[in-house]
Design a protein around this motif. Structure first.
Motif, short mmCIF file in Angstrom:
data_model
loop_
_atom_site.label_atom_id
_atom_site.label_comp_id
_atom_site.label_asym_id
_atom_site.label_seq_id
_atom_site.Cartn_x
_atom_site.Cartn_y
_atom_site.Cartn_z
N ARG A 1 0.85 -1.19 0.00
CA ARG A 1 0.00 0.00 0.00
C ARG A 1 0.89 1.24 0.00
N ARG A 2 0.27 2.40 -0.28
CA ARG A 2 1.05 3.63 -0.39
C ARG A 2 0.40 4.75 0.42
N ALA A 3 1.27 5.62 0.93
CA ALA A 3 0.83 6.90 1.50
C ALA A 3 1.16 7.99 0.49
N TYR A 4 0.33 9.02 0.47
CA TYR A 4 0.57 10.19 -0.38
C TYR A 4 0.65 11.40 0.55
N LEU A 5 1.82 12.00 0.62
CA LEU A 5 2.04 13.07 1.58
C LEU A 5 1.40 14.38 1.11
N VAL A 6 0.76 15.08 2.03
CA VAL A 6 0.22 16.41 1.74
C VAL A 6 0.85 17.39 2.71
N ALA A 7 1.44 18.44 2.16
CA ALA A 7 2.08 19.46 2.99
C ALA A 7 0.99 20.37 3.55
N THR A 8 0.75 20.25 4.85
CA THR A 8 -0.24 21.10 5.51
C THR A 8 0.41 22.28 6.22
N ALA A 9 1.72 22.31 6.21
CA ALA A 9 2.45 23.41 6.86
C ALA A 9 3.80 23.55 6.18
N GLU A 10 4.38 24.73 6.32
CA GLU A 10 5.71 24.99 5.79
C GLU A 10 6.52 25.75 6.83
N LYS A 11 7.76 25.40 6.95
CA LYS A 11 8.64 26.16 7.83
C LYS A 11 8.80 27.60 7.34
N GLY A 12 9.05 28.48 8.30
CA GLY A 12 9.41 29.85 7.95
C GLY A 12 10.87 29.92 7.52
N VAL A 13 11.20 30.99 6.82
CA VAL A 13 12.57 31.21 6.34
C VAL A 13 13.10 32.50 6.95
N THR A 14 14.26 32.41 7.58
CA THR A 14 14.91 33.58 8.15
C THR A 14 16.38 33.56 7.77
N TRP A 15 16.93 34.71 7.46
CA TRP A 15 18.36 34.82 7.23
C TRP A 15 18.97 35.67 8.34
#
Length: 440
Positions: free
Chosen positions: A191-205
């Motif tokens: 069987r397979r899982a299909y990943l869904v991005a429900t969040a994203e990290k922030g980006v800081t420099w």
């Protein structure tokens, strides 16, 4: 093998045509040509062929985006933004065994820059948008099809610019679908899982700066700025931030414990080793489990026999939702005294609900093509144009459905030489995406 449908055939045709348009985004205005605009015009013309009213937005010559809307049956339902970017990262042609802009197919595999990131999805949603218009399909909610420039350099002349200057193009929108997710990951029992991005990290420099006294190289000093900076950079490189069980990570781990047999103890220090059981997906999920700081650029001195008065290092920082203040305090403690930290570019993290009705739509569309499959949330450690749309209150999800062989690392194809994807995965993507947009 079943012959591809007319929709699948047209989607593949558009994907290949877009790959053949060299729309490399170097991030440097002096070296960026008109590829993004040529790609945008290709999209615009094909949408207009079937009767769409199309907005082409070109804030800088050569940096065009396209937006079109298909009205739904329920004016009270929030519109869904379905978006892809038309730019791609540069290539080193010597590293490719197939022409990066040739869109060649060999042994059932499509090769080319953008085959995964993300002209595959651009061609797919273009074909579906045309099919819906031709066939008189009226979705429940408005569908806003957007094809952005400049995603690979932060969306300055693409999604960010449109959000700031043409927000009316997204009037009524509440959710969005785009990269990075939807690719299959093996579970137990084939069987397979299909990943869904429900969040994203922030980006800081941020920039670390150490200062001392300039001196002749023959007379070592106790306050050598290069040495002090080097110690701080080494400390940052060696530091491991603690694991944070965000809602997305917690759901991912629970699903993979139940359906893959993943063994997860409570010890943060063991999580990376335990995730290694998942193969190629382990690095992706591991990076989403904690804040990360990567030293990327060093600068000090200009002459070998001169001890410089100043040395600096630039840091790429990826921040979990809600963790900005804690990260700054922890990084300051790691760097220690005698090195200053200045904070620069920052894009906040985003989070969307794990249990939204749209997730059920994704699950239903996937299960119709792959019975027994599960859609599983995760937190993307990188960034997409969903961050810009979030400024308008639009909740973003990453889901470009691709059923691939168990050992095929879709995320590993992003920005890689010989970027490639199986053609049958693209046909699958077209079928599932068409069902998502019908059901949404």
């Amino acid at each position: 093998m079943t012959a591809p449908s007319p929709l699948e055939t047209e989607a593949l045709e558009f994907i290949r045509a877009l790959i053949r348009i060299d729309s490399v985004n170097t991030g440097d205005a002096a070296t960026i040509g008109d590829g993004e605009t040529r790609a945008a015009l290709f999209v615009k013309e094909r949408l207009e062929e079937v009767g769409y009213r199309v907005d082409l937005v070109e804030p800088q010559p050569g940096r065009a985006s396209v937006v079109a809307r298909l009205e739904g049956s329920d004016p009270d339902a929030g519109a869904l933004v379905v978006h892809a970017h038309l730019d791609v990262v540069p290539v080193e042609e010597a590293d490719w065994t197939h022409p990066p802009f040739g869109a060649e197919i060999h042994d059932g595999i499509l090769y080319g820059r953008g085959a995964v990131d993300m002209k595959n999805y651009a061609g797919t949603i273009l074909a579906i948008a045309r099919a819906f218009r031709r066939d008189g399909v009226v979705p429940r909610r408005d569908l806003i099809f957007a094809f952005f420039a400049d995603e690979e350099a932060g969306g300055v002349w693409g999604a960010r610019w449109i959000v700031r200057h043409r927000p009316e193009l997204f009037a009524g929108a509440t959710e969005a679908i785009s990269e990075v997710g939807g690719f299959s990951v093996p579970l137990a029992d084939d069987r397979r899982a299909y990943l869904v991005a429900t969040a994203e990290k922030g980006v800081t420099w941020a920039t670390l700066t150490a200062r001392g006294h300039a001196a002749h190289g023959s007379r070592p000093t106790a306050d050598n700025a290069v040495v002090r900076l080097a110690r701080a950079v080494a400390a940052v490189g060696a530091h491991r931030f603690p694991v944070v069980r965000t809602p997305a990570l917690d759901r991912f781990l629970r699903v993979f414990e139940e359906h893959r047999g993943l063994r997860v103890s409570g010890a943060d220090s063991e999580l990376d080793e335990q995730l290694a059981e998942l193969g190629f997906v382990s690095s992706l999920v591991g990076a989403s489990a904690r804040n990360t700081v990567s030293p990327t650029v060093l600068a000090a001195g200009g002459k070998t026999n001169v001890i410089p008065a100043e040395a600096s290092a630039r840091l790429d920082i990826r921040v979990l939702p809600g963790a900005d203040a804690a990260l700054r305090d922890e990084l300051a403690a790691v760097v220690g005294e005698g090195v200053d930290i200045s904070w620069g570019h920052a894009v906040p993290a985003i989070e969307a609900p794990l249990d939204a009705p749209l997730i059920d739509v994704l699950q239903g569309a996937i299960a119709a093509e792959d019975p027994g499959a599960l859609v599983v949330p995760y937190l993307l450690p990188a960034s997409t144009d969903n961050k810009h749309l979030a400024q308008l209150g639009i909740r973003g999800y990453g889901f470009v459905p691709l059923r691939v062989p168990a050992d095929f690392d879709v995320f590993g194809e992003f920005h890689a030489a010989d970027e490639r994807i199986p053609v049958d995965a693209l046909h699958f993507s077209t079928r599932v995406t068409e069902q998502i947009l019908r059901r949404a």
